[in-house]
Design an enzyme around this catalytic site. Sequence first.
Site, PDB file in Angstrom:
ATOM      1  N   LYS B  22      -1.596  -8.476  -4.170  1.00  0.00           N
ATOM      2  CA  LYS B  22      -2.901  -8.984  -4.023  1.00  0.00           C
ATOM      3  C   LYS B  22      -2.642 -10.420  -3.253  1.00  0.00           C
ATOM      4  CE  LYS B  22      -5.958  -8.787  -7.262  1.00  0.00           C
ATOM      5  NZ  LYS B  22      -7.199  -8.251  -7.042  1.00  0.00           N
ATOM      6  N   ARG B  91      -6.176 -13.351 -12.190  1.00  0.00           N
ATOM      7  CA  ARG B  91      -5.972 -11.853 -12.102  1.00  0.00           C
ATOM      8  C   ARG B  91      -4.334 -11.503 -11.555  1.00  0.00           C
ATOM      9  NH1 ARG B  91     -11.162  -9.609  -9.597  1.00  0.00           N
ATOM     10  NH2 ARG B  91     -12.164 -11.501  -8.917  1.00  0.00           N
ATOM     11  N   GLY B 100      -6.140  -1.132 -12.606  1.00  0.00           N
ATOM     12  CA  GLY B 100      -6.695  -1.241 -14.132  1.00  0.00           C
ATOM     13  C   GLY B 100      -5.789  -1.423 -15.375  1.00  0.00           C
ATOM     14  N   MET B 102      -3.334  -3.674 -15.748  1.00  0.00           N
ATOM     15  CA  MET B 102      -3.037  -5.198 -16.247  1.00  0.00           C
ATOM     16  C   MET B 102      -4.400  -5.984 -16.473  1.00  0.00           C
ATOM     17  SD  MET B 102       0.683  -6.168 -14.898  1.00  0.00           S
ATOM     18  CE  MET B 102       0.089  -5.764 -13.353  1.00  0.00           C
ATOM     19  N   ARG B 335      -5.851  -4.663   1.526  1.00  0.00           N
ATOM     20  CA  ARG B 335      -4.699  -3.769   1.434  1.00  0.00           C
ATOM     21  C   ARG B 335      -4.758  -2.822   2.461  1.00  0.00           C
ATOM     22  NH1 ARG B 335      -5.265  -2.036  -4.934  1.00  0.00           N
ATOM     23  NH2 ARG B 335      -6.983  -0.536  -4.347  1.00  0.00           N
ATOM     24  N   HIS B 451       6.714  18.321 -20.537  1.00  0.00           N
ATOM     25  CA  HIS B 451       7.330  19.523 -20.634  1.00  0.00           C
ATOM     26  C   HIS B 451       6.670  20.269 -19.532  1.00  0.00           C
ATOM     27  CE1 HIS B 451       8.377  23.576 -21.771  1.00  0.00           C
ATOM     28  NE2 HIS B 451       9.646  23.054 -21.844  1.00  0.00           N
ATOM     29  N   SER B 780      29.094  24.015   3.628  1.00  0.00           N
ATOM     30  CA  SER B 780      27.754  23.881   3.268  1.00  0.00           C
ATOM     31  C   SER B 780      27.601  23.365   2.009  1.00  0.00           C
ATOM     32  CB  SER B 780      26.949  25.270   3.542  1.00  0.00           C
ATOM     33  OG  SER B 780      25.570  25.348   3.092  1.00  0.00           O
ATOM     34  N   CYS B 848      22.596  23.724   1.674  1.00  0.00           N
ATOM     35  CA  CYS B 848      21.563  24.806   1.749  1.00  0.00           C
ATOM     36  C   CYS B 848      21.188  24.759   0.124  1.00  0.00           C
ATOM     37  CB  CYS B 848      22.463  26.113   1.939  1.00  0.00           C
ATOM     38  SG  CYS B 848      23.673  26.483   1.007  1.00  0.00           S
ATOM     39  N   TYR B 868      23.251  19.725   9.656  1.00  0.00           N
ATOM     40  CA  TYR B 868      22.009  20.529   9.458  1.00  0.00           C
ATOM     41  C   TYR B 868      21.444  20.595   8.181  1.00  0.00           C
ATOM     42  CZ  TYR B 868      24.574  24.530   7.742  1.00  0.00           C
ATOM     43  OH  TYR B 868      25.325  25.485   7.090  1.00  0.00           O
TER      44      TYR B 868
END
Lengths: 893, 893
Positions: B22, B91, B100, B102, B335, B451, B780, B848, B868
Amino acid sequence: MAQLVHDFETGSMDQKDLLGGKGANLAEMTRLGIPVPPGFTITTDACRAYLESGTVPPGLFEEVGEHLERLEARMGRTLGDGADPLLVSVRSGAKFSMPGMMETVLNIGLNDTSVEGLSAQTDNPRFAWDSYRRLLQMYGKTVLDVDGEAFEDALDEAKAAKGVTADVDLDADDLRALVARFKAVIEEATGAPFPQDPREQLRGAVVAVFDSWNSPRAILYRRREQIPTDLGTAVNVQAMAFGNRGSDSGSGVAFTRDPATGETGVYGDYLQDAQGEDVVSGIRNTLHLADLERIDKASYDQLVDIMARLEAHYRDMCDIEFTIERGHLWMLQTRVGKRTAEAAFRIAVDLVDEGAITEEEALMRVTGDQLAQLMFPHFDPEGARTLLAKGMSASPGAAVGAAVFDSDTAVRLAEEGTPVILVRRETNPDDLHGMVAAAGILTSRGGKTSHAAVVARGMGRTCVCGAETLEVDTKAGQFTTHDGTVVRQGDTISIDGTTGEVFAGEVAVYASPVVRYFEGTMSVEDGGPLVAAVDRLMSAADKHRRMQVRANADNAEDAARARRFGAEGIGLCRTEHMFLGERRELVEHLILAESDADRQRVFDELLPLQRADFVELFEAMDGLPVTVRLLDPPLHEFLPDFTELSVKVAVAEATGQPHDTESLLLLAVRRLHEENPMLGLRGVRLGIAIPGLFEMQSRAILEAAAIVTERGGHAHPEIMVPLVGSVEELRNIRIEIDEAAHEVRTEHSVHLDHHIGTMIELPRAALTAGEIAGAADFFSFGTNDLTQTTWGFSRDDVESSFFSRYMEAGILGSSPFENIDRAGVGRLVRIGTDEGRKTKPDLKVGVCGEHGGDPESVHFFEERKLDYVSCSPFRVPVARLEAGRAVVKGLAR
Amino acid sequence: MAQLVHDFETGSMDQKDLLGGKGANLAEMTRLGIPVPPGFTITTDACRAYLESGTVPPGLFEEVGEHLERLEARMGRTLGDGADPLLVSVRSGAKFSMPGMMETVLNIGLNDTSVEGLSAQTDNPRFAWDSYRRLLQMYGKTVLDVDGEAFEDALDEAKAAKGVTADVDLDADDLRALVARFKAVIEEATGAPFPQDPREQLRGAVVAVFDSWNSPRAILYRRREQIPTDLGTAVNVQAMAFGNRGSDSGSGVAFTRDPATGETGVYGDYLQDAQGEDVVSGIRNTLHLADLERIDKASYDQLVDIMARLEAHYRDMCDIEFTIERGHLWMLQTRVGKRTAEAAFRIAVDLVDEGAITEEEALMRVTGDQLAQLMFPHFDPEGARTLLAKGMSASPGAAVGAAVFDSDTAVRLAEEGTPVILVRRETNPDDLHGMVAAAGILTSRGGKTSHAAVVARGMGRTCVCGAETLEVDTKAGQFTTHDGTVVRQGDTISIDGTTGEVFAGEVAVYASPVVRYFEGTMSVEDGGPLVAAVDRLMSAADKHRRMQVRANADNAEDAARARRFGAEGIGLCRTEHMFLGERRELVEHLILAESDADRQRVFDELLPLQRADFVELFEAMDGLPVTVRLLDPPLHEFLPDFTELSVKVAVAEATGQPHDTESLLLLAVRRLHEENPMLGLRGVRLGIAIPGLFEMQSRAILEAAAIVTERGGHAHPEIMVPLVGSVEELRNIRIEIDEAAHEVRTEHSVHLDHHIGTMIELPRAALTAGEIAGAADFFSFGTNDLTQTTWGFSRDDVESSFFSRYMEAGILGSSPFENIDRAGVGRLVRIGTDEGRKTKPDLKVGVCGEHGGDPESVHFFEERKLDYVSCSPFRVPVARLEAGRAVVKGLAR
């Protein structure tokens, strides 16, 4: 390419890489002016070039020709000469001794012409024709690949025709006829006559020796002895000396000290009118070396003088082969002699006393493996014994028990309290339970890398394998020895894993005097020269040793024993056992607990019990550091086995038996069941997942330390967090422990000197050691687990399933669980140590895996400048010796 | 310490680290001459110093005082002045937006004196006293920690006393009385009067903002959003602008383009006679921004002009907050605006078309995660729907099914073919089977690291978690929404894992147009602006991309799909499935085989079947490389589960049922049973332990390639050996494969271009990559297994047991199975790549594991210069986009 052939005059004993062991030592003796039949050595470089390309390196035989001409000039005789021919031997000689594994061709230079010259010169036609006969036979088999039986058959026919049974009953004419027959055999088999050109003979013999490096038996031998496969062999071409030219001739072998006990004084065997191979083969009874003094005092005195010179020169006990040809002594070989573990210690110390070597050199003459051998129980050497067979020494120790032929019976009898020896043709993974139950294992097949050998060594079980003269019949439950003796199931046998011997009945086992010395139950004075020697060298090792040696011990009794063995602290106290026995029920409560309060009640009960364990331990190690590892195994290890319990509940259900308790337990067991418990909820993960658990353990440790301190003792607890993979885990737990320490200090008002560290047993821990060191006072490499995760090997699973096949295929030289894998695990140890110390220069770094007691690994840890190694109490002396030796070895560089 | 306070005039948008988002943007706007109420920013340095030491850094408030004096001088008003007071807002403003989370305190500077000045100046006593009332309430709660309910109660009493219900019905006198009451509340609660000194007010507010960085909700938010915990917040002190001074005043929020669709044109909300919080809170109905043109054309035109300037300056869509105070426009914040995935693509491409940014910059404005979101199935936006609740978007996708409240029922219904949504308050490891069975998971508790969330993401299941307005009653089998709607077991619900929304009934699911575009079933022309934007940016990414993108696909169908998605080859074809189905019986024969001949018979039957599979695969990938991994899993995976079979046999035995077949099988299962199958007899170990197995697979591959070649196709087989830990293993297998290739070439007389390589999926493989590269054509990285062994995590076990706890505790920021662990696993990738290439500069190196499709990990692989990445077919476009972005990001550095 560099020079490929060296005369004996130009080499030295330091050139074993280039000239092989035999060639280097022949050169050395020549340089010393000791009588050695002259000759030259073809280098291992030449052999390797031949093996790689499949063709003899360019210029080799030109060089050989030049050296041969010089040899002829010097001897005043030429190869193949019809009047006074030169004969040469062609012998292999690799860097490492591989006795009997490669080829030799003698009497090169004999042909239809020179045999007559030899006959005339020696005035002994029988000797000449017998020598030619031997050349044909040896050359035919070795160089020309003719089936040896063809020669044996011809020899038998000749003897049968004459109606005699012994070779010596054939006279010169018989042998002359036999030579004709042998030449025909060769021509029949190869389509070409035996080469009459002595130089062609020589070239053929050299190539045959090269080829024998890769004979199946040589490959197998190298694999067993862990000799690199790409060294190649040197080839020694040497003028022949004949010990079989009458009673003024003979051959012998000798040691400058007794290789069995180390006792001073010459020692050896002599055989009149014989060549070297006759002495070694044991066909005829040899005389004691001392008898030579009576037979030929001049040669004897000269020999004793040479032996003294050799020992003084090599500054070690030497092993010698010699021949006396018509009163003229020739030295054919010398090398530093092989010896028993006992002799190694005694000779090393005696040489120091004699001023021949320094104490540091003496340390380099003994090994931790030899010390370990001296510590194993042995069969009483005076005890009665009947040898049944001899196999390979696969896993050391002495074991006595009833012979059993299947694993289920082994388990049953062992459970009834009967010690058993499991006897199998060979073992496979299905035999694992039987091997665990047995006191010892005996197989009739397989070598030191067979399944039986690998698994037995892993478990520390005594094992003899590959006792090939035994016919094992598992169905009939018996084995038969070479002489027909039958041993049936239940008959007692004794096996010696150190010598490979198998005895009938019970042979008395006696504890090693070296162990009694370490235990403090036998004084140095009472222990005789062996114990005195061990004592001297242990002191020398301790003097040089930089690393501390600690022990892995879980209780006060083991700790006290380790301390007597010289442990300078406990490097690993596992705490699993503190949750077992009567406390197992509490652990079940802990697992079934549904709230923090339930869990806390369990902790409140466990704490005083564990605190008492720690008080005992700290008192036993008063003044020394004690590293305690917080709980490591997954919780389900404290519960019944998932499959067994599932079966129990299902069967009870199916048959209408009550099973409420089991069903409840099964729920918990199923919840905690893991596919790969090694990689599951254990170690620090438990500490984070079960709040209060590590705090309880830490409080028990710290309160015990406070109590011991209050009593005037000195406790130095080091709290070790297992299975850390990230610094955040350690930080989390460290906060808990530090808080507990603060509280305990306040409660007890004592000074508490506690350290908090971590196992480094996951690759990630080593790779991020720089971060982890920020939260650790010490590192302890858990090389068992680190080996498992670095290789992706579950030791329980792989040692019994495919390690033996990997060793047979040469994929593994030795088990990475026995000797640290330098390239993989060792690299992680290096990264972990270096980066940990970069963050925290005074970080204490040790190792507490089984590698801490393995000689080879101890040397690695010294190279990496670890602060300590920790091993099982019994291995502490081995680790002390090797840690000292490692420093001396480093100095020598 | 450096300067701790910066005037808006002196900062810029590049200083977000120091000034917060800000503050930096306010400074930028000020620099641009855009009307911003003047003020200054206290740096994040000051906050961090305060948080670390617990005290305000020395000199901070002196600096604040100096800046405040300058502000007062500039405004011509002073804080607390009785005639014309300055008011300021205080602020928070961290580097990353934490909306929201802080604190904010407005109207600082009001006291008993200045309220009269404000009243006189504004000629609006009600406004003045209401402002003072708001200050007391906000300051009391935030700074002085007074329970907010005390103020609410007093306000309610005041309204009740007057017989009104709305705040606006209180007049100036009522508010004056309420101010007195609020002051009393503060004095009662804190024992001290409300500070009349405006500077004390300011100091208190600043410290309160600092403290709010570590409020529980802020900590939780940062953990969820993976924002570092040690950044601290800046504090912005700014002259107040009032939008609530009548109908010529107002507040609004605006976007320079539509943040939902990306459509051009201004977009926003406006509220007359209101402050900013009233707009955001949604209490009053806002007007469309366009309505402002009618109300206050001057301000509107100025605003539109400013918006255009801001967009041009930021070269991106901006999000703006503004206030109009009596016809004067003030910009309070700007912003770069948040946007949906669709808007991101469209805006990026539009900005290119408008000449504002380059195509490379456009690539940096979109992410693979956004592309993935566009590819998930979505609920039809036009479809009817009833929102029941909104939770967190824990795992994306759209799922419809019957609500069920326990895992056993979920499994049962799913087995009957009914799709289910598992609804739980929260999940735990016992719910795993239910989560596997469900189409989606909904919980009322827990965040993105709970979880449920962690496990669902791991499984790719749609999941909404933490839908806190739902009352879940698992016993009754129902949940209740905030408005009392009850959903019972079996009722259909729909959950949107991308938005976190929960709907009643079945919402129509529609396939993403982006997927249809990739599939080739929708043209760019028909796809509308979104598909056009995706097409443009995919082309741009492909243009810059250096790494190849391949797919993990096991059969021709998946391979063909992957190819349509842009895969340039198969990076991993697992061959497990070729031993399943009808072939499982053959595998049982293989396992039970007792001789090489028995095994060979099985191989002879399997070979033609597998060859046919490979022919299909090579034809689908004609001309592109196909990496086939030889058999990896342990053999017991092809047999019944050990525990289940044990139970079956035991029950049959106990109940006298026949069970000979099962008993025989059980013997084999027991023999093959492993404690830790992940670390057991699998991969290359199988190939060595079972002679002929890998040879059979290799022959099938090579013969298939030969057949395809004979048919005129182009097969490029790459045979990959899994689980190699040492070069010797690979050498062993390589000999077998090369021999098979030689034979196949001879039999088919075709040119076969085959490569042999290895997975690098064990730490030891990476650590000895320099050696292994000597025997490999390609590497790989199997980052799944490599993560498992590096961390010592068994994914199956740990993700469901303790990962959620680890994330809650901040030990893991994200699962190392989702984003590559750079410090540990990543280091091994680096070692393996660099040392492999040192040995063999043209070694092809790929990955892979699942990380091949993870944006963050793809960037890491680009940094390491891999050749790759290979990922699931569906992730191929994501990997293409990110691989291109990674190159552009690298260029930008």
